[in-house]
Design a protein around this motif. Structure first.
Motif, short mmCIF file in Angstrom:
data_model
loop_
_atom_site.label_atom_id
_atom_site.label_comp_id
_atom_site.label_asym_id
_atom_site.label_seq_id
_atom_site.Cartn_x
_atom_site.Cartn_y
_atom_site.Cartn_z
N VAL A 46 -15.27 13.08 5.27
CA VAL A 46 -15.15 14.17 4.30
C VAL A 46 -14.89 15.49 4.98
O VAL A 46 -14.09 16.31 4.52
N ASN A 47 -15.55 15.73 6.11
CA ASN A 47 -15.37 17.00 6.81
C ASN A 47 -13.94 17.18 7.30
O ASN A 47 -13.38 18.28 7.26
N TYR A 48 -13.36 16.10 7.81
CA TYR A 48 -11.98 16.20 8.28
C TYR A 48 -11.02 16.40 7.11
O TYR A 48 -10.01 17.10 7.24
N LEU A 49 -11.31 15.78 5.96
CA LEU A 49 -10.43 15.86 4.80
C LEU A 49 -10.54 17.18 4.05
O LEU A 49 -9.69 17.49 3.23
N ARG A 50 -11.57 17.94 4.32
CA ARG A 50 -11.79 19.19 3.59
C ARG A 50 -10.57 20.11 3.71
O ARG A 50 -10.07 20.38 4.80
N GLY A 51 -10.11 20.57 2.57
CA GLY A 51 -8.95 21.46 2.54
C GLY A 51 -7.62 20.75 2.46
O GLY A 51 -6.58 21.38 2.27
N LYS A 52 -7.63 19.42 2.64
CA LYS A 52 -6.38 18.66 2.63
C LYS A 52 -6.33 17.63 1.49
O LYS A 52 -5.36 16.90 1.35
N ILE A 53 -7.39 17.56 0.71
CA ILE A 53 -7.53 16.47 -0.26
C ILE A 53 -6.44 16.50 -1.32
O ILE A 53 -5.85 15.46 -1.64
N LEU A 54 -6.15 17.66 -1.87
CA LEU A 54 -5.15 17.74 -2.94
C LEU A 54 -3.77 17.34 -2.43
O LEU A 54 -3.04 16.62 -3.12
N ASP A 55 -3.41 17.79 -1.23
CA ASP A 55 -2.10 17.43 -0.67
C ASP A 55 -2.02 15.94 -0.37
O ASP A 55 -1.00 15.30 -0.61
N LEU A 56 -3.10 15.39 0.17
CA LEU A 56 -3.12 13.96 0.49
C LEU A 56 -3.04 13.10 -0.77
O LEU A 56 -2.45 12.03 -0.77
N ALA A 57 -3.65 13.57 -1.85
CA ALA A 57 -3.67 12.81 -3.11
C ALA A 57 -2.26 12.61 -3.66
O ALA A 57 -2.05 11.69 -4.46
N GLY A 106 -1.81 8.81 1.65
CA GLY A 106 -2.97 9.68 1.47
C GLY A 106 -3.84 9.28 0.30
O GLY A 106 -5.07 9.31 0.38
N CYS A 107 -3.22 8.85 -0.81
CA CYS A 107 -4.02 8.47 -1.98
C CYS A 107 -4.85 7.23 -1.69
O CYS A 107 -5.96 7.08 -2.19
N ARG A 108 -4.34 6.35 -0.83
CA ARG A 108 -5.10 5.15 -0.48
C ARG A 108 -6.29 5.52 0.40
O ARG A 108 -7.38 4.96 0.23
N VAL A 109 -6.06 6.42 1.34
CA VAL A 109 -7.16 6.86 2.20
C VAL A 109 -8.27 7.51 1.38
O VAL A 109 -9.46 7.24 1.57
N LEU A 110 -7.89 8.35 0.44
CA LEU A 110 -8.88 9.04 -0.39
C LEU A 110 -9.66 8.05 -1.25
O LEU A 110 -10.87 8.19 -1.43
N GLN A 111 -8.98 7.06 -1.78
CA GLN A 111 -9.68 6.06 -2.60
C GLN A 111 -10.68 5.27 -1.76
O GLN A 111 -11.82 5.04 -2.18
N GLY A 115 -1.07 13.29 -13.93
CA GLY A 115 0.26 12.76 -14.24
C GLY A 115 1.09 12.45 -13.02
O GLY A 115 2.25 12.01 -13.15
N HIS A 116 0.52 12.63 -11.82
CA HIS A 116 1.27 12.39 -10.58
C HIS A 116 1.33 10.89 -10.30
O HIS A 116 0.39 10.15 -10.55
N SER A 117 2.46 10.45 -9.73
CA SER A 117 2.65 9.02 -9.49
C SER A 117 1.63 8.43 -8.53
O SER A 117 1.26 7.25 -8.64
N PHE A 118 1.15 9.23 -7.57
CA PHE A 118 0.09 8.77 -6.65
C PHE A 118 -1.25 9.41 -6.98
O PHE A 118 -2.30 8.77 -6.85
N GLY A 119 -1.22 10.65 -7.40
CA GLY A 119 -2.46 11.37 -7.67
C GLY A 119 -3.29 10.78 -8.79
O GLY A 119 -4.52 10.92 -8.81
N ASN A 120 -2.65 10.08 -9.74
CA ASN A 120 -3.41 9.51 -10.86
C ASN A 120 -4.40 8.46 -10.40
O ASN A 120 -5.46 8.29 -11.00
N TYR A 121 -4.09 7.76 -9.30
CA TYR A 121 -5.02 6.75 -8.78
C TYR A 121 -6.25 7.42 -8.17
O TYR A 121 -7.37 6.92 -8.31
N VAL A 122 -6.05 8.54 -7.50
CA VAL A 122 -7.17 9.30 -6.94
C VAL A 122 -8.04 9.85 -8.06
O VAL A 122 -9.27 9.82 -7.99
N PHE A 123 -7.40 10.34 -9.12
CA PHE A 123 -8.17 10.87 -10.26
C PHE A 123 -9.01 9.78 -10.90
O PHE A 123 -10.18 10.00 -11.25
N GLN A 124 -8.43 8.60 -11.09
CA GLN A 124 -9.19 7.51 -11.70
C GLN A 124 -10.41 7.13 -10.88
O GLN A 124 -11.49 6.86 -11.42
#
Length: 460
Positions: free
Chosen positions: A134-145, A150-155, A184-193
């Motif tokens: 989480v510390n490494y991802l801080r500040g980069k989460i939205l772009d990675l999503a 990136g969306c797979r890593v976040l999930q 509504g993003h093609s990859f971001g929706n999976y992170v949101f779910q």
């Protein structure tokens, strides 16, 4: 003749000497090796064997791992010869740029290339790297999503979150920005779910408020192929009345548009299944008022059947009354006929009686219709013996009854009528068929009808 430190290429070149032949790749080699400075990785060791060795290092500034190979050039614009080619008799046909960090498997058969968070390539899978914390991802989460990897890593990371503080890091970076865009993003929706699954009730309330703040955007999100998945997941995790009221106030006025859309119908279906009848009462009233428009739509006919099954008493009566009123038109519609058939299959006596009254005198025309004939056969199956007899008598009393026997669709209705009829009604039907059998034998559909009813006709 030119010299170079690659002995395999050197001997390969000399194999052509004395044959008055010049290798076709000489020019490529000259051009390629003119840009290559192949020096041992350990310049202080003149006895360096040149054996394949991979050096794994950690760059503190870039916070990432990289592989370094024994033969590299200090010139950043030069090229790298892969280790698999260093002791091979095959001349490499493609030299790999230094900015591509490659990992060659032990069998030297495949290359696995992955990109680092900063866009550079890395040989390790993100899910295996310790820097996905989480510390490494801080500040980069939205772009990675918004990236595929990136969306797979976040999930994967969210699956292992154990504290509320870590969940809050993801929540703040994803929801405090444009949550509608993420949903509504093609990859971001999976992170949101995945985020919705780990959020607290208070955080879900914040998401609902932010998503429904702009009603038009929220409705358009429900109509989107990616957005509809996010909204459905959100509806599954709505827990309190405040959240339900906020969502229903946004969706109810637009329920007709949602019901007639291939993506929006799933949102309406989720509302019916997961919310109480009191919450969906006003939505059902709008559906009942516009039942003909919805029932004659490819997607809407499915929605209206769901409403019939789940609507409470008063709303259900209003909806069924609208369907019965429009039954003559719906029965002959390519989508509306399924709604009428569904109403008949409920086997509610008063509803069946009302439908029979509304369709009286129209069963002949329905029998000759591609879609209406299915409705007539459904009556034979589920309406009961008395109603079936009434329909059969209407068909028999038709002046041109012989045309029903050779009609492309009505012949199936006659066949079903004989199967369900009993006693005198069946005998009268068989008598009509036997009387017109010579004419039927000269017709394609008539012959098929006679073939299906052979076992009945032999007893007449």
């Amino acid at each position: 003749m030119f010299n170079h430190p690659c002995s395999s290429c050197y001997h390969r070149y000399h194999a052509f000497e004395g044959q008055n032949q010049i290798p076709f790749y000489e020019n490529q080699l000259q051009e390629a090796f003119s840009r290559v400075s192949l020096t041992p990785h350990n310049n202080n060791n003149p006895d360096f064997s040149g054996q394949r060795s991979t050096i794994f290092s950690f760059d503190e500034e870039e916070q990432g791992y990289e592989y370094k190979y024994p033969f590299v050039s200090p010139n950043p614009s030069s090229y790298l010869v892969p280790p698999s080619m260093q002791h091979s008799n095959t001349v490499p046909t493609r030299l790999i740029p230094m900015n591509e960090s490659l990992m060659i498997n032990g069998n030297n058969s495949r290359r696995n290339v992955h990109r680092n968070f900063n866009g550079t390539r890395s040989p390790q899978s993100w899910s295996q790297r310790p820097c996905s914390s989480v510390n490494y991802l801080r500040g980069k989460i939205l772009d990675l999503a918004k990236t595929q990897c990136g969306c797979r890593v976040l999930q994967d990371t969210m699956k292992g979150l154990t504290s509320k503080e870590e969940v809050s890091v993801f929540f703040q970076e994803l929801v405090d920005h444009n949550v509608i865009e993420l949903m509504g993003h093609s990859f971001g929706n999976y992170v949101f779910q995945k985020l919705v699954e780990i959020c607290s009730e208070e955080q879900i309330t914040t998401i609902v408020f932010n998503a429904t703040k702009n009603v038009l955007k929220f409705v358009n999100l429900c109509l989107d192929i990616h957005g509809t998945r996010s909204v459905q997941k959100l509806l599954e995790h709505v827990t309190n009345q405040e959240q339900r009221l906020c969502i229903m106030s946004a969706l109810t006025p637009r329920v007709v548009a949602l019901s007639t859309n291939t993506n929006g119908l799933h949102v309406v279906d989720h509302c019916v299944k997961h919310f109480s009848s009191e919450d969906t009462k006003y939505m059902m009233n709008i559906v009942a008022t516009n039942c003909f428009k919805i029932a004659t739509d490819k997607s809407g006919c499915c929605v209206i059947q769901q409403f019939v099954d789940h609507a409470p008493g008063e709303s259900k009566d209003l909806l069924m009354a609208g369907i019965i009123l429009n039954a003559p038109l719906l029965a002959e519609n390519c989508y509306g006929n399924y709604v009428v058939q569904h109403l008949v299959s409920l086997k509610i006596a008063r509803v069946t009686k009302s439908l029979m009254k509304q369709l009286e005198g129209k069963f002949v025309s329905m029998s000759c219709n591609k879609y209406g004939s299915n409705v007539v056969e459904k009556f034979f199956q589920d309406s009961g013996e008395s109603h079936s007899r009434s329909i059969i008598l209407e068909l028999l009393h038709y002046p041109n009854v012989s045309m029903l026997l050779v009609d492309p669709y009505a012949n199936f209705v006659i066949s079903s009528a004989i199967i369900v009829s009993k006693g005198g009604t069946r005998e009268e039907l068989l008598k009509v068929i036997k009387q017109h059998s010579p004419m039927m034998r000269s017709n394609h559909y008539g012959k098929k009808l006679l073939g299906r009813l052979r076992k009945f006709l032999c007893h007449v």
